[in-house]
Motif scaffolding. Structure first.
Motif, short mmCIF file in Angstrom:
data_model
loop_
_atom_site.label_atom_id
_atom_site.label_comp_id
_atom_site.label_asym_id
_atom_site.label_seq_id
_atom_site.Cartn_x
_atom_site.Cartn_y
_atom_site.Cartn_z
N PRO A 1 45.49 -26.57 -39.76
CA PRO A 1 45.79 -27.81 -40.52
C PRO A 1 46.30 -27.51 -41.93
CG PRO A 1 43.61 -27.92 -39.50
CD PRO A 1 44.12 -26.56 -39.26
N ARG B 1 49.98 -26.43 -41.71
CA ARG B 1 50.92 -27.53 -41.44
C ARG B 1 51.06 -28.41 -42.68
NH1 ARG B 1 52.54 -27.60 -36.29
NH2 ARG B 1 51.25 -26.58 -34.73
N PRO C 1 52.95 -31.43 -36.03
CA PRO C 1 52.00 -30.87 -35.06
C PRO C 1 52.64 -30.45 -33.74
CG PRO C 1 51.47 -33.16 -35.59
CD PRO C 1 52.63 -32.81 -36.42
#
Ligand SMILES: Nc1ncnc2c1ncn2[C@@H]1O[C@H](COP(=O)(O)OP(=O)(O)OP(=O)(O)O)[C@@H](O)[C@H]1O
Ligand SMILES: [Mg+2]
Lengths: 226, 331, 383
Positions: free
Chosen positions: C184, C187, C194
């Motif tokens: 996470p 990203r 995703p």
């Protein structure tokens, strides 16, 4: 002891500047005697001495040292004969600069191997015998002419040779030192050594020590006394 | 062509050494032609001086040959990642058809140069250059071999193409495949090992007999000369699995790696040294009747035999130790 | 002639070596200058060889852990993010045991002036908001466990992460610029949606099936590029070898001039040295003994230059990280944080060096040495 038969030494063979330095010499050098070669400059004394001392091979002719024929020996055999049978004293003494007197005396023995301790003792003994023992640690370039010559004689004797070959040994010495040299020669002969000297110094060939004088000219022998 | 530093070293030094050889051979030819020991002419004196240069040069050729033999294997080894399928020297040597011929010629050239030096030494023992013509004819024969090796070596490196798909030592020196390597590996190990051990014992025995009695020089020469190729073959087919402790791993090169305690160095050194000194005894046999050598040559041969016995015994002990301590189980 | 016994031979060599050493000592200046030049050549070559070998070693260590095949997506000839649904499709190809989407990228850290590699490991053991950093990063950023680790995100905001720990690694090249973080965080920082990955790593257990798998991928997904581990290894090798080969070629020029100097030194023997050899010959030394002295001389000079050069190169490469070579050889990573190489010294390197330096030196000196050694013994009587 040393026998030369019709020996010639030619330089620059086959070229326009061909030069016959030794021209058909036959000579018998007897053992335990002092023989002197004399003659004018350029008469071939040094060239003949080089042949006698196995330093060079004759262009033709035969040389016997003892009962051994050395004329056609390969160089390393000749070197072997040379270092075991002959000791050399040169006009300019030719000590190696930078080495001590002692090391200079030891040099001819290096190729033979052997114990180092024994060699040092032998070399020091020779220096002592010729009265320069105290100078053994001095560098060769610091020695006076007389000292240098004594060191050179010690070097010639370090391998205990039967024959001493000397080329103009007195050229750089005054009369007193030259007479001293002849006394040393007498002592060597009395030990049973053979001495061959090339010289045009009258002190040498008039000396009573000398057994035989050979006169040369233009590469040939022109006279012998007695 | 691969621009690897050691490739440059190998090719460059080969060219330099090749130049030295050509120079030696030139004078060798003149010596064969005009040698006349009875003459004191300046030509003869010059030729005699050259002999010193040539012996010195050949000595260096031998030392450099040994260094480049090892470097050649190392280089092939380090080039292996460039070739699909190659995992060590075995594969990179296989990647060009010049690889193995180069290696074999290199070993052969080294052996010949060593024998030449032995003959040269023997020659210097006689007071009349007894072997001079033989020696320089031999040199003239030896030079093309060494030059061919230089050419092959250069050709090998020029020929190498990184895209080539080759094989790893497992398949090259595996018993299943085809080709020289697998033929070697496919030899029945017990046969290869048995012949090698028998030869080794024979050579050691002959060496001892020769050293003591001065007889059987031919036998010693033949047995030890044979033990070089047989020994190399036996390393591949019989001995190496004991080192790797894998019945199928037959690579002669991995022995030189640290993983296996560099065992290959003493092994190959003892094999080369022992067999070549022994072979030297045999090569010198015909010259024993030469008058100027009749005392010196037998003595020299005995010394050679002594070296041979010592090195081959060392080799035997090493081999014995490898086999005894290996966990490889042979069924 | 007396037979040569081993002890005699040894004693003789000892005398000759003694003489050689004293003779070298008597011409100190000249010999030191030659040895220094020689050592410099060895130093240059040894540095290149050690450095490339060490780099190769590092690269191989990276590759050991690398996946068998990496699949990238190409858009207009450039590497692009790859859709996540391909993970599933790739894992169905025969021979592929497992396919895994990977997230990684580079980040230029302006404060440390260094390129860092951000990577999401297969299983990140930290919590969200934490990073694990390589030793090089810790050095350049002076970050220690527990301290904050600010990063400039792609949307311009500054995200403050926390250092969980630093990792040592067998290969400095790998871990040194590495920042490990959770998926996470990655990203969020780089704005990767995703459903996209950087690339996909495949596990192909049977090495022989790799080319087949690669061909299938090219057929099924024309916009993808499969890269096999062997290809990467080969590229590394080729680049390193090629570069070090070039440098060696350049150094060969130095080597050549060195050879000329050596030749000159050997052939232009001083009058003093000539006289000395003449005397030795006259008092009973043989050509082979003078040659032995000359060989000893070469061996002493070569050995000392070799050791000095090798030692200096070792210090240069492994202690100071090769400041003189980095710009030439590493090229692609000048911006990387400095790293220390794993020391290696092996017979391969030493024998390469030997052939590169000792052979030219010997070849350059042997003929002049022989010429001097064959001086006529009676030459001194003529001077
Ligand atoms: N290596 C050589 N090359 C050419 N000519 C030489 C060589 N050595 C000597 N000679 C010549 O040989 C001749 C004999 O020289 P040698 O030195 O034997 O005479 P010498 O009697 O010793 O003279 P001096 O009394 O001047 O010492 C001389 O003409 C000399 O120039
Ligand atoms: Mg004279």
């Amino acid at each position: 002891m040393i026998r030369l038969q019709d020996v010639r030494r030619v330089f620059h063979q086959g070229r326009p500047d061909e030069l016959v330095a030794v021209d058909g010499v036959s000579l018998h050098i007897e053992g335990a005697k002092v023989t002197v070669l004399r003659g004018p400059s350029g008469s071939g004394k040094t060239s003949l001495l080089a042949l006698v001392g196995c330093m060079a091979r004759p262009t033709s002719g035969r040389i016997h040292v003892g009962d051994r024929e050395v004329t056609s020996l390969p160089e390393h055999f000749l070197a072997e004969v040379r270092r075991r049978t002959f000791g050399f004293v040169f006009q300019q003494f030719h000590l190696v600069r930078g080495l001590t007197a002692l090391e200079n005396v030891m040099l001819p023995a290096y190729p033979l191997g052997g114990s180092r301790k024994a060699l040092v003792i032998r070399a020091q003994g020779l220096l002592d015998r010729f009265g320069v023992g105290s100078r053994s640690r001095a560098r060769a370039d610091w020695l006076s002419g007389g000292e240098a010559q004594r060191v050179a004689i010690a070097r010639a004797l370090v391998n205990d040779p039967q024959v001493i070959v000397a080329d103009e040994p007195t050229a750089h010495l005054d009369s007193k030192l030259s007479a001293g040299f002849m006394d040393l020669v007498a002592a060597l002969r009395d030990e049973g050594r053979t001495v061959v000297i090339a010289s045009h110094d009258p002190i040498v060939h008039d000396s009573t020590v000398v057994d035989r004088v050979v006169t040369m000219r233009d590469g040939r022998i022109v006279g012998e006394e007695p | 062509m691969i621009l690897h530093p050691s490739v440059l070293a190998l090719v460059g030094s080969a060219l330099l050494v090749g130049a030295l050889l050509v120079y030696s051979a030139f004078w060798g030819a003149r010596i064969v032609q005009s040698w006349d020991l009875s003459s004191g002419s300046e030509l003869q004196l010059a030729l005699e001086r050259r002999t010193h240069l040539i012996s010195t040069l050949l000595g260096y050729v031998l030392v450099f040959g040994l260094a480049s033999l090892f470097l050649f294997v190392f280089t092939a080894d380090s080039l292996a990642p460039l070739f699909t399928g190659a995992m060590c020297a075995a594969g990179s040597l296989h990647a060009s058809r010049y690889g193995y011929p180069t290696l074999l010629l290199q070993i052969g050239g080294f052996a010949l140069a060593a024998i030449w030096l032995i003959v040269n030494r023997a020659d210097s023992l006689g007071y009349d250059y007894p072997l001079v013509r033989f020696k320089y004819r031999f040199l003239l024969a030896l030079t093309p071999v060494l030059l061919a090796e230089t050419a092959l070596r250069a050709a090998y490196f020029l020929d190498l193409k990184p895209e080539v798909i080759t094989s790893c030592c497992g398949s090259l020196f595996g018993s299943g495949g085809r080709g020289f390597g697998s033929d070697l590996a496919g030899l029945p190990p017990s046969l290869a090992g048995g012949v090698f051990v028998a030869l080794l014992l024979g050579a050691i025995g002959a060496g001892m007999v020769f050293r003591i009695s001065g007889r059987g020089g031919w036998l010693l020469g033949a047995l030890s000369a044979l033990s070089l190729p047989v020994g190399l073959a036996a390393v591949v087919s019989w001995l190496s699995p004991y080192v790797y402790e894998l019945p199928t791993h037959h690579c002669p090169f991995c022995l030189l790696q640290g993983e296996y305690h560099w065992i290959g160095y003493p092994l190959y050194a003892a094999l080369l040294g022992g067999s070549l000194t022994g072979a030297g005894v045999g090569v010198l046999m015909p010259f024993r009747s030469i008058p100027s050598l009749d005392v010196e040559l037998p003595a020299y041969q005995r010394r050679l035999a002594g070296w041979s016995v010592a090195l081959l015994t060392g080799l035997g002990l090493l081999v014995g130790w490898i086999v005894a301590t290996s966990h490889l189980r042979t069924s | 002639m007396k037979r040569l016994h081993i002890p005699t031979w040894l004693e003789r060599q000892r005398y000759l070596l003694d003489f050689t050493l004293s003779s070298l000592g008597r011409r100190k200046g000249k010999n030191l200058a030659l040895t220094a030049l020689y050592a410099m050549v060895v130093f240059g070559l040894a540095s290149v060889l050690m450095y490339t070998q060490a780099l190769r070693g590092e690269a191989m260590r990276i590759l050991e852990g690398a996946p068998d095949v990496v699949v990238q997506r190409m858009v207009a000839g450039r590497h692009d993010l790859i859709p996540a649904d391909r993970v599933e499709r790739l894992s169905r190809i025969r021979g592929v045991q497992e396919a895994r989407g990977r997230l990684w990228g580079y980040y230029y850290d302006a404060s440390a002036k260094a390129n860092l590699t951000f990577l999401v490991p297969e299983k990140f053991w930290g919590k969200a908001g934490e990073v694990v950093i390589g030793e090089g990063v810790a050095r350049t950023r002076l970050a220690a466990p527990g301290e904050p680790f600010p990063v400039l995100a792609s949307d311009g905001s500054v995200v403050i992460l926390k250092v969980r720990e630093t990792v040592p690694s067998p290969s400095e090249l790998v871990s040194t610029d590495l920042v490990l973080l959770s998926e996470p965080d990655f990203r969020r920082l780089f704005g990767v949606p995703p459903d996209l990955y950087t690339d996909i790593a495949l596990t192909v257990p049977n090495e022989k099936e790799v080319p087949m798998v690669a061909a299938k991928i090219r057929g099924q997904m024309p916009d993808s590029r499969p890269i096999t581990r062997a290809e990467i290894a080969r590229t590394y090798e080729a680049i390193l070898d090629w570069r070090s080969g070039l440098v060696v070629l350049v150094l060969a020029a130095a080597l050549l001039s060195f050879g000329i100097v050596a030749w000159d030194k050997a052939s232009g023997l001083s009058a003093d040295e000539r006289r000395e050899i003449g005397i030795l010959k006259a008092i009973g030394w043989d050509t082979s003994e003078v040659l032995a002295v000359k060989a000893w001389e070469g061996a002493v000079i070569s050995l000392s230059a070799f050791l000095v050069g090798l030692l200096l190169a070792y210090v240069h490469v492994f202690v100071t990280s090769a400041p003189l070579l980095t710009p030439v050889l590493k090229g692609w990573s000048t911006l990387y944080p400095s790293f220390r190489l794993t020391p290696t010294l092996n017979p391969f390197l030493v024998s390469t060096l030997f052939l590169l330096t000792v052979v030219p030196y010997t070849v350059a000196t042997v003929v002049p040495a022989w010429r001097a050694a064959t001086t006529d013994p009676d030459a001194v009587m003529r001077s």
